[in-house]
Design a protein around this motif. Sequence first.
Motif, PDB file in Angstrom:
ATOM      1  N   ALA A 190       0.837  -1.211   0.000  1.00 22.44           N
ATOM      2  CA  ALA A 190       0.000   0.000   0.000  1.00 22.44           C
ATOM      3  C   ALA A 190       0.868   1.256   0.000  1.00 22.44           C
ATOM      4  O   ALA A 190       0.608   2.215  -0.735  1.00 22.44           O
ATOM      5  CB  ALA A 190      -0.932  -0.002   1.211  1.00 22.44           C
ATOM      6  N   ALA A 191       1.919   1.255   0.830  1.00 17.65           N
ATOM      7  CA  ALA A 191       2.810   2.406   0.937  1.00 17.65           C
ATOM      8  C   ALA A 191       3.527   2.683  -0.382  1.00 17.65           C
ATOM      9  O   ALA A 191       3.629   3.830  -0.828  1.00 17.65           O
ATOM     10  CB  ALA A 191       3.829   2.174   2.055  1.00 17.65           C
ATOM     11  N   LEU A 192       4.014   1.610  -1.024  1.00 20.19           N
ATOM     12  CA  LEU A 192       4.767   1.776  -2.269  1.00 20.19           C
ATOM     13  C   LEU A 192       3.854   2.209  -3.414  1.00 20.19           C
ATOM     14  O   LEU A 192       4.241   3.049  -4.239  1.00 20.19           O
ATOM     15  CB  LEU A 192       5.499   0.483  -2.613  1.00 20.19           C
ATOM     16  CG  LEU A 192       6.919   0.349  -2.047  1.00 20.19           C
ATOM     17  CD1 LEU A 192       7.876   1.313  -2.728  1.00 20.19           C
ATOM     18  CD2 LEU A 192       6.987   0.581  -0.534  1.00 20.19           C
ATOM     19  N   CYS A 193       2.655   1.652  -3.466  1.00 24.63           N
ATOM     20  CA  CYS A 193       1.698   2.084  -4.500  1.00 24.63           C
ATOM     21  C   CYS A 193       1.371   3.563  -4.310  1.00 24.63           C
ATOM     22  O   CYS A 193       1.272   4.320  -5.281  1.00 24.63           O
ATOM     23  CB  CYS A 193       0.430   1.235  -4.454  1.00 24.63           C
ATOM     24  SG  CYS A 193       0.655  -0.435  -5.107  1.00 24.63           S
ATOM     25  N   ALA A 194       1.230   3.987  -3.049  1.00 26.03           N
ATOM     26  CA  ALA A 194       0.951   5.398  -2.761  1.00 26.03           C
ATOM     27  C   ALA A 194       2.132   6.274  -3.164  1.00 26.03           C
ATOM     28  O   ALA A 194       1.965   7.330  -3.785  1.00 26.03           O
ATOM     29  CB  ALA A 194       0.631   5.574  -1.280  1.00 26.03           C
ATOM     30  N   ALA A 247      -5.173   7.342   3.922  1.00 30.04           N
ATOM     31  CA  ALA A 247      -4.770   6.038   4.472  1.00 30.04           C
ATOM     32  C   ALA A 247      -4.984   4.959   3.434  1.00 30.04           C
ATOM     33  O   ALA A 247      -5.901   5.043   2.605  1.00 30.04           O
ATOM     34  CB  ALA A 247      -5.562   5.717   5.735  1.00 30.04           C
ATOM     35  N   ALA A 248      -4.129   3.931   3.499  1.00 25.08           N
ATOM     36  CA  ALA A 248      -4.240   2.817   2.545  1.00 25.08           C
ATOM     37  C   ALA A 248      -3.737   1.539   3.186  1.00 25.08           C
ATOM     38  O   ALA A 248      -2.865   1.566   4.049  1.00 25.08           O
ATOM     39  CB  ALA A 248      -3.430   3.119   1.287  1.00 25.08           C
ATOM     40  N   GLY A 249      -4.309   0.409   2.755  1.00 24.99           N
ATOM     41  CA  GLY A 249      -3.839  -0.894   3.218  1.00 24.99           C
ATOM     42  C   GLY A 249      -4.511  -1.349   4.499  1.00 24.99           C
ATOM     43  O   GLY A 249      -5.646  -0.970   4.798  1.00 24.99           O
ATOM     44  N   GLU A 250      -3.802  -2.153   5.268  1.00 22.92           N
ATOM     45  CA  GLU A 250      -4.387  -2.771   6.465  1.00 22.92           C
ATOM     46  C   GLU A 250      -4.909  -1.751   7.465  1.00 22.92           C
ATOM     47  O   GLU A 250      -5.848  -2.034   8.209  1.00 22.92           O
ATOM     48  CB  GLU A 250      -3.337  -3.663   7.153  1.00 22.92           C
ATOM     49  CG  GLU A 250      -2.962  -4.892   6.347  1.00 22.92           C
ATOM     50  CD  GLU A 250      -1.811  -5.668   6.962  1.00 22.92           C
ATOM     51  OE1 GLU A 250      -1.426  -5.379   8.107  1.00 22.92           O
ATOM     52  OE2 GLU A 250      -1.283  -6.576   6.284  1.00 22.92           O
ATOM     53  N   ILE A 251      -4.312  -0.576   7.496  1.00 24.69           N
ATOM     54  CA  ILE A 251      -4.702   0.436   8.482  1.00 24.69           C
ATOM     55  C   ILE A 251      -6.124   0.951   8.221  1.00 24.69           C
ATOM     56  O   ILE A 251      -6.736   1.538   9.106  1.00 24.69           O
ATOM     57  CB  ILE A 251      -3.669   1.588   8.505  1.00 24.69           C
ATOM     58  CG1 ILE A 251      -3.722   2.359   9.837  1.00 24.69           C
ATOM     59  CG2 ILE A 251      -3.823   2.509   7.312  1.00 24.69           C
ATOM     60  CD1 ILE A 251      -2.554   3.301  10.061  1.00 24.69           C
ATOM     61  N   ALA A 266      -4.714   7.006  -2.690  1.00 24.26           N
ATOM     62  CA  ALA A 266      -4.177   7.880  -1.645  1.00 24.26           C
ATOM     63  C   ALA A 266      -3.001   8.706  -2.167  1.00 24.26           C
ATOM     64  O   ALA A 266      -2.900   9.908  -1.913  1.00 24.26           O
ATOM     65  CB  ALA A 266      -3.747   7.054  -0.436  1.00 24.26           C
ATOM     66  N   GLY A 267      -2.106   8.056  -2.907  1.00 28.21           N
ATOM     67  CA  GLY A 267      -0.956   8.776  -3.451  1.00 28.21           C
ATOM     68  C   GLY A 267      -1.363   9.851  -4.435  1.00 28.21           C
ATOM     69  O   GLY A 267      -0.858  10.982  -4.399  1.00 28.21           O
ATOM     70  N   ARG A 268      -2.294   9.490  -5.299  1.00 31.39           N
ATOM     71  CA  ARG A 268      -2.778  10.452  -6.298  1.00 31.39           C
ATOM     72  C   ARG A 268      -3.420  11.665  -5.632  1.00 31.39           C
ATOM     73  O   ARG A 268      -3.134  12.815  -5.966  1.00 31.39           O
ATOM     74  CB  ARG A 268      -3.799   9.745  -7.205  1.00 31.39           C
ATOM     75  CG  ARG A 268      -4.375  10.589  -8.312  1.00 31.39           C
ATOM     76  CD  ARG A 268      -5.345   9.767  -9.137  1.00 31.39           C
ATOM     77  NE  ARG A 268      -6.560   9.443  -8.391  1.00 31.39           N
ATOM     78  CZ  ARG A 268      -7.220   8.282  -8.510  1.00 31.39           C
ATOM     79  NH1 ARG A 268      -6.761   7.322  -9.283  1.00 31.39           N
ATOM     80  NH2 ARG A 268      -8.320   8.081  -7.822  1.00 31.39           N
TER      81      ARG A 268
END
Length: 474
Positions: free
Chosen positions: A26-30, A434-438, A464-466
């Motif tokens: 999730a972090a890397l995609c963001a 926020a993204a992913g498990e969180i 989220a990144g966008r």
Amino acid sequence: MSPTSSHRADGMGSKYDVLVIGGGNAALCAAISARRGGASVLVLEGAPKFYRGGNTRHTRNMRCAHDAATEILTGPYTEEEFWEDLLRVTGGQTDEELARHMIRESKDILNWIVEQGVRWQPSLGGTLSLGRTNSFFLGGGRAMLNALYLTAERLGVDVEYDAEVTDLVIEGGMFLAARLKRPVKGETEIRATSLVAAAGGFEANIEWLKQYWGEAADNFLIRGTPYNRGSILKMLLDKGVQEVGDPTQCHAVAIDARAPKFDGGIITRHDSVVFGIVVNKHAQRFYDEGEDIWPKRYAIWGRLVAAQPDQIAYIIFDSTVVTSFMPTLFPPIAGQTVAELAGKLELDPAALEKTLTEFNAAVRPGTFDHTILDDCVTEGITPPKTHWARKIETPPYLAYPVRPGITFTYLGTRVNKEARMLMADGKPSANMFAAGEIMAGNVLGKGYAAGMGMTIGSVFGRIAGREAARHAKN
């Protein structure tokens, strides 16, 4: 766009457009999405470089909607079928608008993730039966992760490892800065125009689990990273972000009781439940082992075992089915007689023999087929086995001891379709995403279907990144 090298050296006083906390899918995609949106990006990974990536390291596949067969998928998996599968496993405990949005966006992720350097392989065979619905990463989760890191770094995303965030400065629903502690470079504060929290759940925090599960949590094994302690989640909730999800709900499967406390990963999971029976420490069956096709139901067994005395159970089968499922890291425990097996498992031999005798007597003949809900059933016993019931009578008799294996927790931050966190008053945060498990609890109120965690991470990470970049550039 990226801060100068002097800023990068110690992080003091540096200001980024987008700060991403977390180091998994999730972090890397963001980070990639934000960087492609023109933002300067810093990723803070709390783990050392070797252990980077949270639970992504242990994954194998992702579930995405698609309209037709591809080189690696055997047929279509429509948005509506995906939605029905999600509805079934969650029992309706999902935010329908957000879930349908995720499913719609997942169609595009299949190609987008390849554009970021990730490669697919044909589905694995065996009991998973996911060839139509799930795409498998070539080389598994770690290879997928390495590809994303390589792309992020080539794009100019900055990454810091061993970067433990100790505090978030948030005022009126607006993120201002993160304070972090690093083993070599010491403490510092990093400011950013937007924040993306992608730091996982709190499954590795046994004390926090015990608040909801009591002493039983001491017997839980954590399938993934020991670094997902929920510190970022706790900070966000303490600072006025609205929570979502039941704190006792999690992705929990039955894993080998001989697995390590943390990081056992996929090779400790058992796919053999449908081929035998499951008994507790009193040698009693406690649930229908043939309730539904494995990928849709495997994630219920962690919770079921958690509810049994001492959080232990045993999958019992015989020599006729040993080649029917994926083998695991640990060999089965064997006995030439039921009594011998019971002795090795420290179960009452008479009780196990009684359970097996009653089960075998209740089996009705049918045509066995583990890929469909077949007609092999039991009659006259509770609980029933409603499919795939066959007599267990060919020695050696075999067993796997299992405990609850927690993958990730569902308590999280509430978000909207922009992956923007909602504050306690219901208003969207100005600049926190926020993204992913969180934030998985928005979609997964309970239950799980294979590959869904990666879908949530990739889809909402990209969003989220966008959106974080869009906010920063405006």
